[in-house]
Design an enzyme around this catalytic site. Sequence first.
Site, mmCIF file in Angstrom:
data_model
loop_
_atom_site.group_PDB
_atom_site.id
_atom_site.type_symbol
_atom_site.label_atom_id
_atom_site.label_comp_id
_atom_site.label_asym_id
_atom_site.label_seq_id
_atom_site.Cartn_x
_atom_site.Cartn_y
_atom_site.Cartn_z
ATOM 1 N N SER A 16 -129.359 60.567 5.452
ATOM 2 C CA SER A 16 -130.129 61.491 4.635
ATOM 3 C C SER A 16 -131.601 61.121 4.663
ATOM 4 O O SER A 16 -131.966 59.975 4.927
ATOM 5 C CB SER A 16 -129.613 61.483 3.195
ATOM 6 O OG SER A 16 -129.909 60.246 2.588
ATOM 7 N N ALA A 17 -132.438 62.071 4.369
ATOM 8 C CA ALA A 17 -133.879 61.832 4.379
ATOM 9 C C ALA A 17 -134.267 60.781 3.350
ATOM 10 O O ALA A 17 -135.183 59.993 3.571
ATOM 11 C CB ALA A 17 -134.621 63.134 4.121
ATOM 12 N N CYS A 18 -133.567 60.748 2.225
ATOM 13 C CA CYS A 18 -133.918 59.791 1.173
ATOM 14 C C CYS A 18 -133.314 58.413 1.417
ATOM 15 O O CYS A 18 -133.575 57.476 0.681
ATOM 16 C CB CYS A 18 -133.490 60.318 -0.194
ATOM 17 S SG CYS A 18 -131.734 60.620 -0.340
ATOM 18 N N SER A 19 -132.503 58.266 2.456
ATOM 19 C CA SER A 19 -131.869 56.975 2.755
ATOM 20 C C SER A 19 -132.347 56.402 4.077
ATOM 21 O O SER A 19 -131.657 55.609 4.695
ATOM 22 C CB SER A 19 -130.347 57.146 2.806
ATOM 23 O OG SER A 19 -129.859 57.560 1.567
#
Length: 90
Positions: A16-19
């Site tokens: 994911s973009a946030c990970s």
Amino acid sequence: MLIAFDLEGVAVSSGSACSSGKVERSHVLAAMGVPQELAGGAIRVSTGWTTAEADIERFLTVLSRICERREARHGICSSAGRNYEAGPAV
């Protein structure tokens, strides 16, 4: 699969973009009940305002080609990218 997509000129991500940069299982996939062995091979495909239907069709064509090669070599990817119709662009 990431390298195969890259060689075909299609940019995808493995998380994911946030990970970004993390190696543990996605908390979103875990919440969805996706088994660890499948979650580890998940890819993220992003679209934007300029994504056209032709871009989606190209992705599906490349996915099908990659899966055919992997299936021939390893017997995996048997249904991914098959019998799929792209929905309307949102």
